[in-house]
Every structure is written in structure tokens, then in C-alpha cells.
Design an enzyme around this catalytic site. Sequence first.
Site, PDB file in Angstrom:
ATOM      1  N   ASP A 126       0.810  -1.227   0.000  1.00 49.69           N
ATOM      2  CA  ASP A 126       0.000   0.000   0.000  1.00 49.69           C
ATOM      3  C   ASP A 126       0.840   1.272   0.000  1.00 49.69           C
ATOM      4  O   ASP A 126       0.299   2.371  -0.177  1.00 49.69           O
ATOM      5  CB  ASP A 126      -0.953   0.022   1.207  1.00 49.69           C
ATOM      6  CG  ASP A 126      -2.085  -0.969   1.056  1.00 49.69           C
ATOM      7  OD1 ASP A 126      -2.539  -1.175  -0.080  1.00 49.69           O
ATOM      8  OD2 ASP A 126      -2.509  -1.552   2.072  1.00 49.69           O
ATOM      9  N   ASP A 187      -5.133  -5.797  -5.656  1.00 45.57           N
ATOM     10  CA  ASP A 187      -4.950  -4.364  -5.407  1.00 45.57           C
ATOM     11  C   ASP A 187      -3.515  -3.909  -5.714  1.00 45.57           C
ATOM     12  O   ASP A 187      -3.271  -2.750  -6.051  1.00 45.57           O
ATOM     13  CB  ASP A 187      -5.248  -4.022  -3.936  1.00 45.57           C
ATOM     14  CG  ASP A 187      -6.292  -4.910  -3.289  1.00 45.57           C
ATOM     15  OD1 ASP A 187      -6.440  -6.058  -3.731  1.00 45.57           O
ATOM     16  OD2 ASP A 187      -6.945  -4.471  -2.344  1.00 45.57           O
TER      17      ASP A 187
HETATM   18  N1  GLY Z   1      -6.870  -2.226  -1.013  1.00 45.97           N
HETATM   19  C1  GLY Z   1      -7.858  -2.558  -0.087  1.00 45.97           C
HETATM   20  C2  GLY Z   1      -9.219  -2.444  -0.616  1.00 45.97           C
HETATM   21  O1  GLY Z   1      -9.434  -2.286  -1.811  1.00 45.97           O
HETATM   22  O2  GLY Z   1     -10.136  -2.520   0.161  1.00 45.97           O
END
Ligand code: GLY
Length: 420
Positions: A126, A187
Site C-alpha cells: 500500500d 490491489d
Molecule cells: N486495497 C484494499 C481495498 O481495496 O479494500
Amino acid sequence: MKLSQAVYAIAALSFSGLCSCSAVKSPAVDLDNSLAYCHNQVHKSLSALRGDSGTIDYSMIPRNISDSSTTWHCRPVCPEEWCSGFWPGVLWYDYENTGDKEILAEAEKYTDALRPLVDAPVYDHDLGFTVFLSYGNAYRLTGKEEYRKAVLAAADSLATLFNPTVGTILSWPRNVEMFGGHNTIMDNMMNLEMLFWASKNGGNSYLYDIAFSHAEKTMQHHFRDDYSAYHVSVYNPETGDFIRGCNHQGYDDNSMWARGQAWAIYGYTMTYRETSDRRFLDFAQKVADRYLSDLPDDMIPYWDFDDPARPESPKDASAACVVASSLLELSSYIDGDKSKEYYDAALKMLASLESDKYRSGNKNDSFLLHSVGNYPAGSEIDYSIVYADYYYLEALTRLKGMKASESNGENKNFMASNKR
Ligand code: GLY
């Protein structure tokens, strides 16, 4: 129809006229009105964040608003908080659209507040969301060297999670035991953008290579035969063998989690932009077609396409925002009916999002209602969530850029100038 709507409907038709194959009008989006609405909500948010003291605590970043509140619930800047970059990103896009110097000042302060994330050891993938959407947008709009250097430092840090035997980034180091191996989540495709960018803006060329490898390996293993994505892929970290695809935030191992599929559409469109490898362009279309084939009439997905509770289950506006933004870009890389199909689908999504059903308006300070964070964990269900707002404003900004390019007679491939 308001005058501005008529103007944009005509502009959209003129854009789609690039593919002279169809004379059917594109859906109308009231772009000026929507941008002005976002600007107003940003000012409302800042005013509430200032509160009675008149001073903002920049170490606390807007994250969500439940239906029992009207103002942002903020979370502290820390490596475990994956959403810290979206609010500064919202401010940067709003500044880009309005030139409002007060917003610029706040964008700078909120971006600077994220410096501890740049300096800390990487926590997980992230880091791309937190640093690139804040510092990346900051550099794009100001050209300040300190912002570029911050992105390069974060890219080097993120790259340490790459496993060359597997060929992908370890998305969640903390969850290796839980998943039984090297985990890569859908993600993570989004965060390749920071690596591609860094490799072209003073960083090591190795960053490009690992982003390319990650996208390629993910394309091979992270999708079912119908092009729907797993949330998580698990690999043997010693041999690189794919072990299994499984679920984390979706309904189950075989369902299509809406935001996961949205990340895939955005991720492969962006990867094509950065690599010019047509395999990624073809793949972006396949995952987009899978998503578009099963949408409700209002173009906003249920949080998971396979939740048996549909049509009673919650919608996820955030997925729609991510997809609208990426379909605008995808439409610019292809010609003919398919280009118009993606462009029109994006406009339909944006038209739906600006309706009373999804617009927060006076209900709260965000742009949009009805997103879902983590349904299986019971977290942020039917909330306003900051990443929905970020991708919504990005989509509106891209649409504005496309219309400007079109009216200047420039190439419709607007991303050449629009990318960070
Ligand atoms: N990256 C975490 C989500 O999309 O909830």
C-alpha cells in the site's frame, strides 16, 4: 436538460465521433456542475476539519463517514493505515481543477504530513497508494524536486518486497503464515504505477522490470477462465510455483469481488500505458468486459458480483469510480465501437454517481455515498469512503482533459499529457 448538460452531451458525441461507426449519443454528464460540487464539498470538509479551534491536525487523515455522521472520521498517519494518500490526492485534483490557492496550501500540508511513511521501512504494498497519490500528484502539479525524491525513495522501498523467484511483490508480509505462502493481491496492480513512474523519472531501471514481471505473472495466475479475478494469489516463495487463488475481501474463493475486478481493469490499463505491450491492452479489455457484462442497470456494482443476497446486498460506489476512471483511459487506447462502448459506459457510471442516490450532498462532507470497505470483516459497509471520492474526482478530471484535448483537435490519447 440544462445547457451545460447539453454542451457535454454534444462534446461526448464529438469525442465518440472519433469512431464514426455510431451516431448514438453518449450519456450526458454535467461535468462543470460535478466539479463545482466536489470543490464545495472539499471546502465543507476543510471547514469541519478546522473545527472550533480553526486549526487542522494534519496527522489525522479523512478516511470514511458512516450514515450516523456528517463529517470525516480521520485516522492517524501510520504505515498500517492504507488510505492516507487519498485525501491529499483529492486536494491535488481539486487544486488542479480550480486553481484555488487555499486548496493548494492544504494539499501541501497534508502531503508533507505523510513524510513518516516515506521514511519508515516498507510495511506492505500500500506504500504505492499512500505515497504516489499524494507526492506523485504533488510533483505532477508543482514540479518540486522534494516530491520527486520522496516518490523515488518510496519506490525503492516498495521494491524490497519483490521476490525474484516468484516474480511478484509480496503484498502482505504480515499474512504469509495466514495464506501459507507468498501472497500477491489484486490491489497490488495499482501500486506498480509508482514503480513504472520512478523508473522513468530518475529511479533504477530495475523498478520497471519488477513492475513488468509482477503484471505478467499476475496475468498468468490471478484470474479464472472467465477473466474474473481472485483477490489473493498464493505462491511458493522458494520455487515460485502458483499454489492457489483465494478470497479475502470478497464473498468467497469463486466470487468476483467488485473492487478487486476494478483494480484489475485500472491496473492493466495503466500497465499498457507504461509498457506499450499490447498483451496488457488486450487483457485490460477482457477483464473490463467481464465486469461490464454483469452490472445492474444503474452501472454501480454490488460489493460482490456473486453475493447471493443480491439485489438486497450493498452497492460499492468506490468500484464504480475506479472503473469509470480506467475506462476513460482504456477508451483512448483503442478505436471504433469498442472505444465508444468503454467511453459511454464510463459516462453512464459518472451520470449515475452524480444522481441523488449516490451524491452525498447535504447528508455529509464526502462526494459520494454507498461504498463498501471490507464486507466479510463487517467494516465500512455502505459508507462514504475517501478512495471512492479520489477516483471519482480523478475520473471527472480525466473527462475534462479528454474534452479539452478533443476541442483543441489533439489526439484522443490524452494520457500522454495527463499521466503523472
Ligand atoms: N486495497 C484494499 C481495498 O481495496 O479494500
